[in-house]
Motif scaffolding. Structure first.
Motif, PDB file in Angstrom:
ATOM      1  N   THR A  96     -26.620 -10.674   2.307  1.00  0.00           N
ATOM      2  CA  THR A  96     -25.922 -11.711   1.695  1.00  0.00           C
ATOM      3  C   THR A  96     -26.342 -12.158   0.455  1.00  0.00           C
ATOM      4  O   THR A  96     -27.331 -11.414  -0.204  1.00  0.00           O
ATOM      5  CB  THR A  96     -26.252 -13.082   2.498  1.00  0.00           C
ATOM      6  OG1 THR A  96     -27.643 -13.342   2.463  1.00  0.00           O
ATOM      7  CG2 THR A  96     -25.995 -13.255   4.071  1.00  0.00           C
ATOM      8  N   GLU A 225     -28.852 -23.845  -5.063  1.00  0.00           N
ATOM      9  CA  GLU A 225     -29.663 -23.610  -3.704  1.00  0.00           C
ATOM     10  C   GLU A 225     -30.803 -24.486  -3.669  1.00  0.00           C
ATOM     11  O   GLU A 225     -31.588 -24.500  -4.882  1.00  0.00           O
ATOM     12  CB  GLU A 225     -29.891 -22.158  -3.357  1.00  0.00           C
ATOM     13  CG  GLU A 225     -28.670 -21.260  -3.515  1.00  0.00           C
ATOM     14  CD  GLU A 225     -29.392 -19.890  -3.401  1.00  0.00           C
ATOM     15  OE1 GLU A 225     -30.438 -19.514  -4.131  1.00  0.00           O
ATOM     16  OE2 GLU A 225     -28.552 -18.908  -3.018  1.00  0.00           O
ATOM     17  N   PRO A 281     -15.519 -18.584   2.012  1.00  0.00           N
ATOM     18  CA  PRO A 281     -15.888 -19.569   3.262  1.00  0.00           C
ATOM     19  C   PRO A 281     -14.551 -20.643   2.927  1.00  0.00           C
ATOM     20  O   PRO A 281     -14.137 -20.865   2.110  1.00  0.00           O
ATOM     21  CB  PRO A 281     -17.191 -20.422   2.870  1.00  0.00           C
ATOM     22  CG  PRO A 281     -17.848 -19.369   2.220  1.00  0.00           C
ATOM     23  CD  PRO A 281     -16.853 -18.721   1.314  1.00  0.00           C
ATOM     24  N   GLU A 283     -14.451 -23.860   3.385  1.00  0.00           N
ATOM     25  CA  GLU A 283     -14.490 -24.785   2.839  1.00  0.00           C
ATOM     26  C   GLU A 283     -14.047 -24.678   1.015  1.00  0.00           C
ATOM     27  O   GLU A 283     -13.697 -25.508   0.745  1.00  0.00           O
ATOM     28  CB  GLU A 283     -15.999 -25.485   2.817  1.00  0.00           C
ATOM     29  CG  GLU A 283     -16.531 -25.638   4.252  1.00  0.00           C
ATOM     30  CD  GLU A 283     -17.124 -24.365   4.842  1.00  0.00           C
ATOM     31  OE1 GLU A 283     -17.945 -24.709   5.919  1.00  0.00           O
ATOM     32  OE2 GLU A 283     -17.061 -23.212   4.480  1.00  0.00           O
ATOM     33  N   GLU A 301     -20.053 -27.938  -0.024  1.00  0.00           N
ATOM     34  CA  GLU A 301     -21.035 -27.400   0.500  1.00  0.00           C
ATOM     35  C   GLU A 301     -20.628 -26.539   1.538  1.00  0.00           C
ATOM     36  O   GLU A 301     -19.505 -26.283   2.528  1.00  0.00           O
ATOM     37  CB  GLU A 301     -21.856 -28.171   1.486  1.00  0.00           C
ATOM     38  CG  GLU A 301     -23.063 -28.056   2.069  1.00  0.00           C
ATOM     39  CD  GLU A 301     -23.923 -29.269   2.626  1.00  0.00           C
ATOM     40  OE1 GLU A 301     -24.843 -29.005   3.264  1.00  0.00           O
ATOM     41  OE2 GLU A 301     -23.417 -30.437   2.153  1.00  0.00           O
ATOM     42  N   THR A 302     -21.401 -25.004   1.521  1.00  0.00           N
ATOM     43  CA  THR A 302     -21.049 -24.053   2.571  1.00  0.00           C
ATOM     44  C   THR A 302     -22.479 -23.632   3.065  1.00  0.00           C
ATOM     45  O   THR A 302     -23.570 -24.138   2.578  1.00  0.00           O
ATOM     46  CB  THR A 302     -20.366 -22.750   1.831  1.00  0.00           C
ATOM     47  OG1 THR A 302     -21.412 -22.064   0.919  1.00  0.00           O
ATOM     48  CG2 THR A 302     -18.949 -23.435   1.176  1.00  0.00           C
ATOM     49  N   GLU A 303     -22.654 -22.484   3.733  1.00  0.00           N
ATOM     50  CA  GLU A 303     -23.952 -22.004   4.293  1.00  0.00           C
ATOM     51  C   GLU A 303     -24.641 -21.719   3.098  1.00  0.00           C
ATOM     52  O   GLU A 303     -25.920 -21.370   3.036  1.00  0.00           O
ATOM     53  CB  GLU A 303     -23.602 -20.900   5.108  1.00  0.00           C
ATOM     54  CG  GLU A 303     -23.091 -21.340   6.572  1.00  0.00           C
ATOM     55  CD  GLU A 303     -23.067 -20.297   7.637  1.00  0.00           C
ATOM     56  OE1 GLU A 303     -23.205 -19.187   7.241  1.00  0.00           O
ATOM     57  OE2 GLU A 303     -22.829 -20.495   8.790  1.00  0.00           O
ATOM     58  N   ALA A 304     -24.101 -21.136   1.894  1.00  0.00           N
ATOM     59  CA  ALA A 304     -24.702 -20.623   0.963  1.00  0.00           C
ATOM     60  C   ALA A 304     -25.421 -21.503  -0.001  1.00  0.00           C
ATOM     61  O   ALA A 304     -26.336 -21.394  -0.593  1.00  0.00           O
ATOM     62  CB  ALA A 304     -23.926 -19.645   0.179  1.00  0.00           C
TER      63      ALA A 304
END
Length: 577
Positions: A96, A225, A281, A283, A301-304
């Motif tokens: 990732t 992040e 993603p 979103e 907002e995403t997992e990243a």
């Protein structure tokens, strides 16, 4: 070191092995248990080095990492960093963006540590002078050549000699084990049927919907992040500050370069390339679909992490006409259906062949043809049976000795073969007349080489007795050469002589050293060393001096790095559960 990290290291080793060896790789090399042991030791050593680097306070900035990533060729297209290529390559390697960034930071930190260690070691003037004496040493050489060809066919090989050699070395003349095979070959092409027009029309419509002809949007982003030392309030305030700058008219690309935590895109103004609605993603894709060109989204907002997204370009896709795509669509549909039928037949054939005495009954039931091969050996290099998988199947104990049919072997997704042995030709000693010429050649070569050695020994004895190289060579009819001041890199003297001559101790004052070597061609090279001059650092050119200094420094640097790593290992408390 946890199970996931270990598994990722094992997977990386597998990818590297497959990339290096391709289809020739031995499957046993990909055994997880074997690779996990190697990977664990590498990870332990890496952890020790990272701990040591942390204790030394070594760090790498995001800007340094971004510059390195942007310059990596595997992420470039036509010499320029490509966001699409970046994402694709990371996905292929199992990374990732965050895990890749962490790995890059670790690699660059370790590079600093190794550079520091190597840079702390150097060669003193006395060490350089000592190495220069060896590297720059020169030797005066005289040598003569006793050619192998002058002793070939010197005498006739008798029938008695041939028979004796054949009897003593019969195992050298075994015929190669071979089999004659019956086999059934299945190709997808053989199951191909005409494609209906409606199927082509349906495929065309699907291509328009799912193909690369959709509207594409080019986007940039700024990624946030949450950092380890950053609480939620500080994190949200950082996002808000960047939003305020953008609303005040700041350039998005400039702000991305300064503030984005995405090392891959920040060096390029946050550019992520184009998406047709599936690249990012969900979103992000929902936000992109609602944005106008040159507008910036609210935080997404995403997992990243959290993104601010800007649409920089939108282009409409125009699909080509049906007739332009017809041939390709028809080929794809035909082969797709053929592969389905092929696999059905393969599964049925597996069951039938497993229980059958030979291939005749399975072939008859499925309306297939049993073919016969000529002799096939283990070293087959051409034709269908040059494939290693078929060789393995044909010479397996179950097929060769038990007389069973093989498994149905997959050569490719469109190509399957099953075999059985019709006749087994065991290895046996070939008749003398069949190998007579080879035996004569062997005996002749052995005798010629022995004669060359004897001539070389005689020449060495004469030269050690005081006879000169020139006079002996002329009397014996051999070519001779002289090379004064030859060093280890001399290109005029045969490499075999240089390799041997510079291993011998220098001759005493007023004397010489005589010896001989045999070249790869079988010629004997008799040489004499009568003077040795030690090298000197002052005699080396400036570039040679620098090269010597770098070479010696690199050797010392490698030694200290090895010792340093060994010291860390010995001092560490390591538990493997």
């Amino acid at each position: 070191i946890g199970p996931m990290e270990l598994q990722q290291a094992v997977d990386n080793q597998k990818r590297q092995l497959i990339a290096m060896m391709g289809d020739n790789i031995d499957p046993t090399m990909l055994d997880d248990q074997l690779l996990s042991q190697q990977a664990m030791q590498s990870l332990i050593q890496r952890k020790l080095l990272l701990q040591s680097a942390g204790e030394m306070g070594l760090t790498v900035s995001d800007a340094q990492v971004g510059a390195v990533v942007a310059s990596m060729e595997q992420f470039q297209l036509d010499g320029q960093f490509s966001p699409e290529m970046y994402r694709a390559r990371l996905g292929e390697a199992g990374f990732t963006p965050n895990s890749f960034k962490s790995a890059m930071i670790e690699d660059m930190t370790l590079g600093q540590s190794r550079s520091g260690l190597a840079g702390s070691e150097f060669a003193t003037p006395a060490e350089l002078e000592l190495n220069a004496r060896i590297v720059g040493e020169q030797r005066d050489l005289r040598y003569l050549t006793i050619p192998l060809e002058s002793f070939v066919n010197a005498e006739v090989v008798s029938d008695e000699d041939i028979a004796a050699y054949y009897s003593e070395n019969s195992e050298d003349f075994l015929s190669e084990e071979a089999v004659e095979l019956d086999y059934i070959e299945l190709l997808a092409e053989d199951f191909r049927e005409p494609v209906e027009e409606q199927a082509i029309l349906d495929a065309y419509q699907e291509e328009i919907v799912n193909g690369q002809y959709q509207t594409e949007t080019r986007v940039s982003h700024i990624l946030f992040e949450q950092r380890g030392d950053e609480d939620e309030q500080a994190f949200q305030q950082r996002i808000a500050d960047v939003e305020a700058r953008l609303q005040a008219g700041a350039d998005f690309a400039e702000v991305a370069g300064e503030s984005s935590d995405d090392i891959g895109s920040s060096s390029f103004g946050g550019d992520l390339g184009f998406t047709a609605g599936e690249a990012f993603p969900s979103e992000m894709e929902l936000a992109i679909a609602e944005l106008e060109v040159d507008s910036v989204s609210a935080p997404v907002e995403t997992e990243a992490g959290v993104h601010l997204i800007k649409v920089t370009e939108r282009r409409e896709g125009e699909p080509p006409p049906l007739e332009e795509l017809r041939a390709g669509l028809e080929e794809e549909l035909a082969m797709s259906e053929a592969r389905v039928e092929l696999l059905r037949t393969v599964e049925t054939l597996k069951d039938l062949a497993f229980n059958a005495e030979n291939l005749d009954a399975p072939a008859a039931e499925l309306s297939l043809e049993v073919r016969s091969s000529d002799k096939v050996s283990r070293s087959q290099s051409d034709g269908l049976f040059a494939d290693p998988a078929l060789i393995t199947a044909a010479f397996s104990d179950d097929v060769l000795n038990a007389g069973h049919n093989s498994d149905v072997v997959e050569l490719s997704r469109d190509h399957w073969v099953v075999v059985s042995v019709r006749e087994h030709h065991r290895a046996e000693v070939m008749p003398l007349e069949q190998v007579r010429e080879e035996i004569v050649a062997r005996i002749t070569d052995q005798r010629a080489r022995a004669a060359v050695e004897a001539a070389a020994i005689a020449a060495v004895r004469r030269l050690r007795g005081g006879e000169g190289v020139e006079s002996y060579a002329k009397a014996a009819g051999f070519e001779w050469q002289v090379e004064l001041g030859a060093d280890r890199r001399n290109s005029m003297v045969p490499a075999e002589i240089l390799a041997s001559a510079f291993l011998l101790a220098p001759p005493a004052e007023g004397q010489s050293v005589v010896d001989y070597v045999v070249s790869t061609r079988g010629d004997a090279l008799v040489f004499e060393i009568d003077r040795v001059t030690a090298g000197s650092l002052d005699d080396l050119a400036e570039g040679e001096q620098r090269g010597l200094q770098q070479m010696v420094g690199a050797e010392y640097g490698q030694l200290i790095d090895n010792e340093y790593q060994q010291g860390l290992r010995e001092a560490a408390d390591i538990s493997v559960l």
